[in-house]
Design an enzyme around this catalytic site. Structure first.
Site, PDB file in Angstrom:
ATOM      1  CB  SER A  93      -7.969   9.325  -3.052  1.00  0.00           C
ATOM      2  OG  SER A  93      -7.886   8.392  -1.989  1.00  0.00           O
ATOM      3  CB  CYS A 255      -8.979   0.993  -3.197  1.00  0.00           C
ATOM      4  SG  CYS A 255      -8.488   2.128  -4.517  1.00  0.00           S
TER       5      CYS A 255
END
Length: 345
Positions: A93, A255
């Site tokens: 991530s 993101c």
């Protein structure tokens, strides 16, 4: 207090997306590699119990992640980590890498050097280089050199009950994404549409994973579409994104892994080249800077090396504990807060 388990958490967010970092009390996670540790957390009942303890009520919440700091396995790494979310443990991530870097430096676990500190993070997806701009004891921003990203398949047709046939790009940016132009579901990416976007994302994820298999060619522990990311292109060239996350919420940040996957799609279409840098804007208008550092290969297929730049902010320090008499050691989720998929947790 005779607690059965305690874990210390440093509260951090990256451009609005919460990524708490477990800096103390993390138990030993079995596995010779971080990918094996990821698999254990997802497959072994004790691993699932740890995730539920940290991510579900009454100790956790639907919003955000918890990052387990682990001793690195790779000789070049300064630290390793795995991302825990309500559904499962995840391999990589961007926002959480920024949170972990900020936590390591501002807590003193890794020595901060001004004006710049470079550390290497080990994830199940590979090594991530984090270059932090530091001043007056603060980590001002973090530039990540992400793991190689690649296209699995472009313009895949998905037959849906709500929107007819839509096209999605299946791409890898550290985890697998289904990338969807938001106009295909007759919505725009804005705060007022968050619930509708999330509902659409959950439907699409289930449809795609039911009919299409995706597995990383070199890391079999990474498989399946983890998230659906809706995207749009604004007039100034900024990519607007909304990543939808199980069991039903929107990523508050732009993101990092999703933009890495999207950059691979843009590169494959000839819309991005080495040296290009662009902005990505989230549903709450926070921004990442996304760059294409290099071209490479993964298992013989074309790939790129993306960079993601954003900011992390610490906002608290807490300790999560388990009373040995607590009747809910495994946590719980209700549909009033977690949405209609809470029963699947």
């Amino acid at each position: 207090m005779r607690w059965k388990r305690t874990i210390q958490l440093l509260d951090v967010h990256a451009e609005g997306e919460i990524g708490k970092v477990a800096i103390g009390g993390v138990p030993k996670i079995p596995g010779n590699t971080v990918a094996e540790q990821l698999n254990w957390l997802n497959a072994d009942p004790k691993g699932q119990e740890l995730r539920r303890f940290l991510c579900l009520e009454p100790r956790g919440a639907p919003i955000g992640s918890v990052n387990l700091l682990l001793p690195p396995k790779h000789p070049d790494a300064d630290a390793a980590f795995i991302i825990l979310q309500p559904d499962q443990a995840h391999a990589s991530s961007g926002s959480n890498s920024i949170c972990v870097t900020t936590a390591l430096l501002e807590s003193g676990i890794v020595e901060m050097k001004e004006p710049e500190t470079v550390i290497t993070l080990e994830t199940a997806a590979g090594l991530v280089k984090a270059t932090a701009t530091c001043r007056d004891g603060r980590c001002e921003k973090v530039k990540l050199t992400m793991v190689p990203s690649f296209v699995h398949e472009l313009d895949v047709e998905v037959d849906t009950p709500h929107w007819g046939k839509i096209k999605v790009d299946l791409c890898y940016g550290g985890i697998f994404y289904a990338l969807v132009d938001v106009g295909q579901i007759n919505l725009t990416i804005e705060k007022g549409n968050a619930a509708a976007l999330v509902q659409a994302g959950m439907v699409l994820k289930e449809l795609i994973n039911r009919s299409i298999e995706v597995v990383h060619p070199e890391i079999p522990a990474i498989s399946g579409v983890a998230y659906v990311m809706f995207r749009d292109l604004e007039a100034d060239g900024t990519v607007r994104t909304c990543t939808t996350m199980w069991p039903g919420r929107a990523d508050r940040s732009p993101c990092g892994t999703g933009n890495s996957a999207n950059l691979a799609a843009r590169h494959a279409r000839g819309k991005a080249k080495v040296g290009d840098v662009f902005k990505s804007r989230s549903i709450i208008d926070s921004e990442f800077e996304v760059g294409l550092l290099a071209e490479t290969e993964v298992a013989g297929r074309p790939a790129i090396v993306p960079t993601i730049t954003g900011r992390g902010f610490t906002f608290g320090l807490s300790q999560v504990a388990l009373d040995p008499f607590d009747p809910h050691p495994g946590g719980f989720a209700l549909t009033d807060v977690w949405g209609p998929l809470a029963g699947e947790i």
